[in-house]
Write a protein that holds these residues in place. Structure first.
Motif, mmCIF file in Angstrom:
data_model
loop_
_atom_site.group_PDB
_atom_site.id
_atom_site.type_symbol
_atom_site.label_atom_id
_atom_site.label_comp_id
_atom_site.label_asym_id
_atom_site.label_seq_id
_atom_site.Cartn_x
_atom_site.Cartn_y
_atom_site.Cartn_z
ATOM 1 N N ARG A 188 42.282 -53.873 14.285
ATOM 2 C CA ARG A 188 43.511 -54.526 14.749
ATOM 3 C C ARG A 188 44.004 -53.830 16.015
ATOM 4 N NH1 ARG A 188 44.498 -54.109 9.068
ATOM 5 N NH2 ARG A 188 44.750 -56.159 8.121
ATOM 6 N N PRO A 189 44.650 -54.578 16.914
ATOM 7 C CA PRO A 189 45.263 -53.921 18.066
ATOM 8 C C PRO A 189 46.405 -53.025 17.597
ATOM 9 C CG PRO A 189 45.655 -56.306 18.121
ATOM 10 C CD PRO A 189 44.832 -56.026 16.925
ATOM 11 N N ALA A 190 46.581 -51.893 18.271
ATOM 12 C CA ALA A 190 47.649 -50.959 17.919
ATOM 13 C C ALA A 190 48.220 -50.362 19.195
ATOM 14 C CB ALA A 190 47.108 -49.860 17.010
ATOM 15 N N GLU A 191 49.517 -50.091 19.163
ATOM 16 C CA GLU A 191 50.148 -49.441 20.316
ATOM 17 C C GLU A 191 51.378 -48.685 19.851
ATOM 18 O OE1 GLU A 191 52.857 -53.026 22.137
ATOM 19 O OE2 GLU A 191 50.788 -52.857 22.828
ATOM 20 N N ARG A 192 51.787 -47.709 20.664
ATOM 21 C CA ARG A 192 53.035 -46.992 20.427
ATOM 22 C C ARG A 192 53.522 -46.429 21.747
ATOM 23 N NH1 ARG A 192 52.167 -41.068 17.673
ATOM 24 N NH2 ARG A 192 50.525 -40.370 19.075
ATOM 25 N N THR A 193 54.825 -46.204 21.791
ATOM 26 C CA THR A 193 55.461 -45.668 22.993
ATOM 27 C C THR A 193 56.343 -44.491 22.593
ATOM 28 O OG1 THR A 193 55.481 -47.855 24.024
ATOM 29 C CG2 THR A 193 56.988 -46.215 24.935
ATOM 30 N N LEU A 194 56.228 -43.402 23.335
ATOM 31 C CA LEU A 194 57.056 -42.218 23.143
ATOM 32 C C LEU A 194 57.624 -41.794 24.480
ATOM 33 C CD1 LEU A 194 54.624 -40.148 20.866
ATOM 34 C CD2 LEU A 194 56.654 -41.414 20.109
ATOM 35 N N ARG A 195 58.675 -40.990 24.440
ATOM 36 C CA ARG A 195 59.254 -40.399 25.653
ATOM 37 C C ARG A 195 59.098 -38.890 25.587
ATOM 38 N NH1 ARG A 195 62.358 -43.688 28.643
ATOM 39 N NH2 ARG A 195 62.789 -45.743 27.793
ATOM 40 N N PHE A 196 58.517 -38.307 26.625
ATOM 41 C CA PHE A 196 58.388 -36.860 26.748
ATOM 42 C C PHE A 196 59.388 -36.425 27.814
ATOM 43 C CE2 PHE A 196 54.752 -37.780 24.351
ATOM 44 C CZ PHE A 196 54.085 -36.620 23.972
ATOM 45 N N LEU A 197 60.497 -35.839 27.382
ATOM 46 C CA LEU A 197 61.555 -35.434 28.298
ATOM 47 C C LEU A 197 61.459 -33.935 28.581
ATOM 48 C CD1 LEU A 197 64.439 -37.509 26.680
ATOM 49 C CD2 LEU A 197 62.941 -38.135 28.601
ATOM 50 N N PRO A 198 62.028 -33.492 29.719
ATOM 51 C CA PRO A 198 61.955 -32.068 30.043
ATOM 52 C C PRO A 198 62.550 -31.215 28.925
ATOM 53 C CG PRO A 198 62.744 -33.321 31.926
ATOM 54 C CD PRO A 198 62.706 -34.263 30.759
ATOM 55 N N GLY A 199 61.880 -30.100 28.620
ATOM 56 C CA GLY A 199 62.342 -29.179 27.589
ATOM 57 C C GLY A 199 63.099 -28.012 28.203
ATOM 58 N N ALA A 200 63.290 -26.961 27.409
ATOM 59 C CA ALA A 200 64.048 -25.786 27.839
ATOM 60 C C ALA A 200 63.332 -25.013 28.951
ATOM 61 C CB ALA A 200 64.309 -24.876 26.645
ATOM 62 N N THR A 201 61.987 -25.095 28.973
ATOM 63 C CA THR A 201 61.196 -24.452 30.023
ATOM 64 C C THR A 201 60.194 -25.477 30.547
ATOM 65 O OG1 THR A 201 59.427 -23.703 28.546
ATOM 66 C CG2 THR A 201 61.351 -22.235 28.793
ATOM 67 N N GLN A 202 59.497 -25.139 31.630
ATOM 68 C CA GLN A 202 58.505 -26.077 32.176
ATOM 69 C C GLN A 202 57.329 -26.287 31.235
ATOM 70 O OE1 GLN A 202 57.838 -24.608 36.310
ATOM 71 N NE2 GLN A 202 58.225 -26.759 36.788
ATOM 72 N N GLY A 203 57.053 -25.310 30.375
ATOM 73 C CA GLY A 203 55.957 -25.437 29.429
ATOM 74 C C GLY A 203 56.315 -26.270 28.213
ATOM 75 N N ALA A 204 57.595 -26.708 28.130
ATOM 76 C CA ALA A 204 58.077 -27.402 26.938
ATOM 77 C C ALA A 204 58.546 -28.819 27.253
ATOM 78 C CB ALA A 204 59.218 -26.610 26.309
ATOM 79 N N ALA A 205 58.530 -29.653 26.205
ATOM 80 C CA ALA A 205 59.037 -31.023 26.315
ATOM 81 C C ALA A 205 59.774 -31.380 25.022
ATOM 82 C CB ALA A 205 57.891 -32.010 26.542
ATOM 83 N N ASP A 206 60.692 -32.314 25.151
ATOM 84 C CA ASP A 206 61.439 -32.875 24.029
ATOM 85 C C ASP A 206 60.846 -34.263 23.797
ATOM 86 O OD1 ASP A 206 63.358 -33.752 22.207
ATOM 87 O OD2 ASP A 206 64.875 -34.095 23.746
ATOM 88 N N VAL A 207 60.107 -34.435 22.701
ATOM 89 C CA VAL A 207 59.403 -35.685 22.449
ATOM 90 C C VAL A 207 60.295 -36.583 21.587
ATOM 91 C CG1 VAL A 207 57.300 -36.751 21.565
ATOM 92 C CG2 VAL A 207 57.208 -34.462 22.593
#
Length: 147
Positions: free
Chosen positions: A64-83
């Motif tokens: 079956r076709p499948a899809e999803r969407t997420l947002r990766f926003l800037p985290g506390a440091t450049q190595g981090a993200a808020d998903v």
């Protein structure tokens, strides 16, 4: 597996298109399935990335076709993200500055625990272990940079 590949700037690392292969195993039933497709991380106004995944999920012989969407926003440091989920609800934190990260996401009575590992500039993996009253799953996803 050898050492992990540290990522000093997670949003720069993820930006672009990735080939995705995911294997899903239901530990309770022994059933297995797989997803094959593409994830594109494109820049968005909030300074983060829009993660758009699409492909085909095959379970019990049915594709079956499948899809999803997420947002990766800037985290506390450049190595981090808020998903976050597409609707803005929090999903999990992500810090790849060491090349490895463990994240938890409680979902109703289930607990999702994800391990993220970066192998090199073009390959990374997630392993989600899902436990709860109705779920006992392992989802292993390998990402390989396209182009």
């Amino acid at each position: 597996m050898g050492g992990f590949w540290p990522v000093p700037d997670v949003l720069t690392y993820l930006a672009g298109s990735w080939r995705v292969e995911r294997f899903v195993r239901d530990l309770a039933s022994g059933e297995a399935g797989e997803f094959s497709g593409t994830t594109v991380f494109g820049r968005i106004d909030e300074g983060g990335l829009l993660h758009q995944e699409s492909g085909t999920f095959t379970w019990q012989g049915v594709a079956r076709p499948a899809e999803r969407t997420l947002r990766f926003l800037p985290g506390a440091t450049q190595g981090a993200a808020d998903v976050r989920f597409a609707d803005g609800r929090p999903f999990h934190d992500l810090d790849l500055s060491s090349g490895r990260h463990i994240a938890d996401h409680p979902c109703s009575a289930d607990l999702y625990r994800g391990e993220f590992t970066v192998r090199d500039a073009d390959h990374w993996r997630t392993v989600w272990r899902v436990r709860g009253p109705a779920k006992d799953l392992v989802l292993t996803t390998d990402y390989a940079r396209e182009g």
